[in-house]
Design a protein around this motif. Structure first.
Motif, mmCIF file in Angstrom:
data_model
loop_
_atom_site.group_PDB
_atom_site.id
_atom_site.type_symbol
_atom_site.label_atom_id
_atom_site.label_comp_id
_atom_site.label_asym_id
_atom_site.label_seq_id
_atom_site.Cartn_x
_atom_site.Cartn_y
_atom_site.Cartn_z
ATOM 1 N N SER A 139 0.840 -1.200 0.000
ATOM 2 C CA SER A 139 0.000 0.000 0.000
ATOM 3 C C SER A 139 0.876 1.251 0.000
ATOM 4 O O SER A 139 1.980 1.263 0.557
ATOM 5 N N GLY A 140 0.380 2.281 -0.648
ATOM 6 C CA GLY A 140 1.133 3.529 -0.718
ATOM 7 C C GLY A 140 2.075 3.614 -1.891
ATOM 8 O O GLY A 140 2.723 4.645 -2.100
ATOM 9 N N MET A 141 2.173 2.533 -2.675
ATOM 10 C CA MET A 141 3.059 2.527 -3.838
ATOM 11 C C MET A 141 2.257 2.922 -5.075
ATOM 12 O O MET A 141 1.093 2.510 -5.233
ATOM 13 N N GLY A 142 2.880 3.668 -5.995
ATOM 14 C CA GLY A 142 2.163 4.121 -7.184
ATOM 15 C C GLY A 142 2.934 3.978 -8.475
ATOM 16 O O GLY A 142 2.698 4.730 -9.421
ATOM 17 N N CYS A 143 3.859 3.027 -8.543
ATOM 18 C CA CYS A 143 4.631 2.872 -9.777
ATOM 19 C C CYS A 143 3.918 1.912 -10.735
ATOM 20 O O CYS A 143 3.480 0.837 -10.334
ATOM 21 N N GLY A 144 3.805 2.323 -11.983
ATOM 22 C CA GLY A 144 3.185 1.478 -12.994
ATOM 23 C C GLY A 144 4.190 0.521 -13.594
ATOM 24 O O GLY A 144 5.401 0.614 -13.349
ATOM 25 N N THR A 145 3.703 -0.417 -14.392
ATOM 26 C CA THR A 145 4.562 -1.412 -15.019
ATOM 27 C C THR A 145 4.295 -1.452 -16.517
ATOM 28 O O THR A 145 3.139 -1.533 -16.945
#
Length: 421
Positions: free
Chosen positions: A368-374
């Motif tokens: 939670s709290g992570m916002g990096c896309g792939t």
């Protein structure tokens, strides 16, 4: 810088503000010579204006340089003298393509009830048939398609119309963004197209200068710097002509700032030097989009302090930064980077086909709290990073917009070829 003066051959056409000649020894090219002449109202109003030719030529050079570096196809080749430039020889399509962001001028006269300043979203596109005797009448899409205009050995049909319409909009949008970066509003503009006599490509042609647009500094009509100032003159004096010339020079000088140095960068963090080939592909695609890109080797698992130090180094540069994390197997690099920066972070793991279903989850399933896309492919990662930087860099935005246009055109042409079989 301008090269030597071109060898001028046979005169092909003479217009109100320029002449076009064959270029001796240069197959498929022409020399365009600008005149010290300003006109309005289909040539009814006309005056000599010493120095205008050089200013128009400089303006045209800077605009077309920007368009071509963005990736938009044009007939312009290079400036060859203070008043001349070299261009691809084209059969000109007898249409003016006008794009409007704000309702003003002739649009208001033709559409009573629309208030001045009405904003078109998307921009309004209009076409006018080039016919001075009849004051360049406006043509609808249906009229253009029904006319069967023959340009060289090409008949302007649906394909040609659509390509010109899409390109007109792209040209306006990239120039609008560029002018906005200089606190100037591009209100409307006109362009023309030609069909290359050799390649048969549809190219943005003719000259783009201060005769071609309405330009309002700070969005204020009272500060206009375009030819409308000349059109509005009830009495033309040498003093008023000098002011028009100063306005045109102001525009040409402003254009020196159209292509600034890049203001942002992409930093590719790789977990292992074995990932270098994958990262180099990302860098190559960034370069094509005009995005500076640096490669760094660091492991969030094996050298966490060093990873954090590298992140801090780029965050402290004061420039917009996008991090791309390249780590296979257990990807801790992307999440650790994301948790310790406010900059955008993109995962682009170098996954082997046989391991995708297992290893991709360390990039997708984040705390939670992570916002990096792939993004799985280097080109996609580079383009995604460029789109972040394009929010504050009109040059990168222009390259993305031109890439979008060229992809669309390539599909239209492919469809034509497949249907011709």
């Amino acid at each position: 810088m301008p090269d030597t003066e071109p060898q001028i051959g046979e005169r092909l056409v003479e217009g109100k503000t320029k002449e076009v000649y064959t270029a001796t020894g240069e197959a498929g090219l022409v020399v365009v010579v600008n005149k010290d002449r300003i006109t309005a109202g289909d040539g009814v109003k006309a005056h000599n204006l010493e120095g205008k030719a050089a200013i128009s030529n400089a303006t045209n050079t800077k605009v077309f340089t920007f368009l071509q570096e963005s990736g938009i196809k044009t007939s312009w080749v290079k400036q060859t003298g203070s008043k001349t430039y070299l261009a691809r020889r084209c059969d000109m399509v007898p249409l003016e393509w006008v794009t409007r962001r704000v309702a003003t001028g002739s649009f208001l006269r033709r559409h009573t009830g629309v208030p001045e300043g009405y904003r078109f979203t998307p921009p309004k596109l209009e076409t006018f048939f080039k016919d001075d005797a009849n004051h360049d009448p406006q043509w609808s899409e249906e009229q253009v398609l029904s006319a069967g205009l023959e340009v060289g050995d090409v008949v302007v049909g649906r394909l040609e119309y659509d390509i010109m319409a899409r390109t007109t909009l792209a040209v306006f949008e990239v120039l609008e963004r560029a002018w906005a970066s200089l606190d100037c509003a591009l209100i409307d503009m006109k362009i023309e197209f030609g069909i290359d006599v050799e390649t048969k490509e549809i190219l943005v042609s003719d000259t783009i200068d201060s005769d071609s647009w309405r330009l309002w500094p700070s969005g204020d009509k009272r500060l206009m710097k375009d030819k409308q100032v000349y059109r509005n003159l009830e009495t033309v004096t040498q003093e008023s002509l000098n002011q028009v010339k100063l306005n045109f020079q102001w525009v040409a000088d402003k254009l020196d700032h159209f292509i600034p140095k890049p203001q942002g960068q992409v930093v590719v963090l790789m977990g292992s030097p074995s990932d270098a080939p994958h990262c180099e592909k990302i860098r190559d695609h960034c370069t094509k989009l005009g995005v500076p890109c640096q490669l760094r080797v660091t492991s969030a698992h094996k050298g966490t302090e060093e990873t954090l130090a590298i992140i801090a180094q780029y965050e402290g540069s004061g420039l917009p930064v996008v991090f791309i994390a390249v780590a296979g197997r257990s990807n801790g690099l992307g999440p650790v980077t994301c948790a310790n920066t406010c900059c955008p972070v993109i995962n682009c793991p170098p996954l082997k086909p046989e391991d995708v279903s297992r290893d991709v989850w360390s990039s997708l399933s984040l705390p939670s709290g992570m916002g990096c896309g792939t993004v799985l492919y280097p080109e996609g990662a580079a383009q995604s990073a460029a789109s972040f930087l394009a929010l504050s860099d009109h040059v990168i935005w222009a390259k993305l917009r031109a890439k979008q246009l060229n992809l669309w055109v390539s599909l239209k042409l492919a469809d034509k070829r497949i249907n011709a079989k």
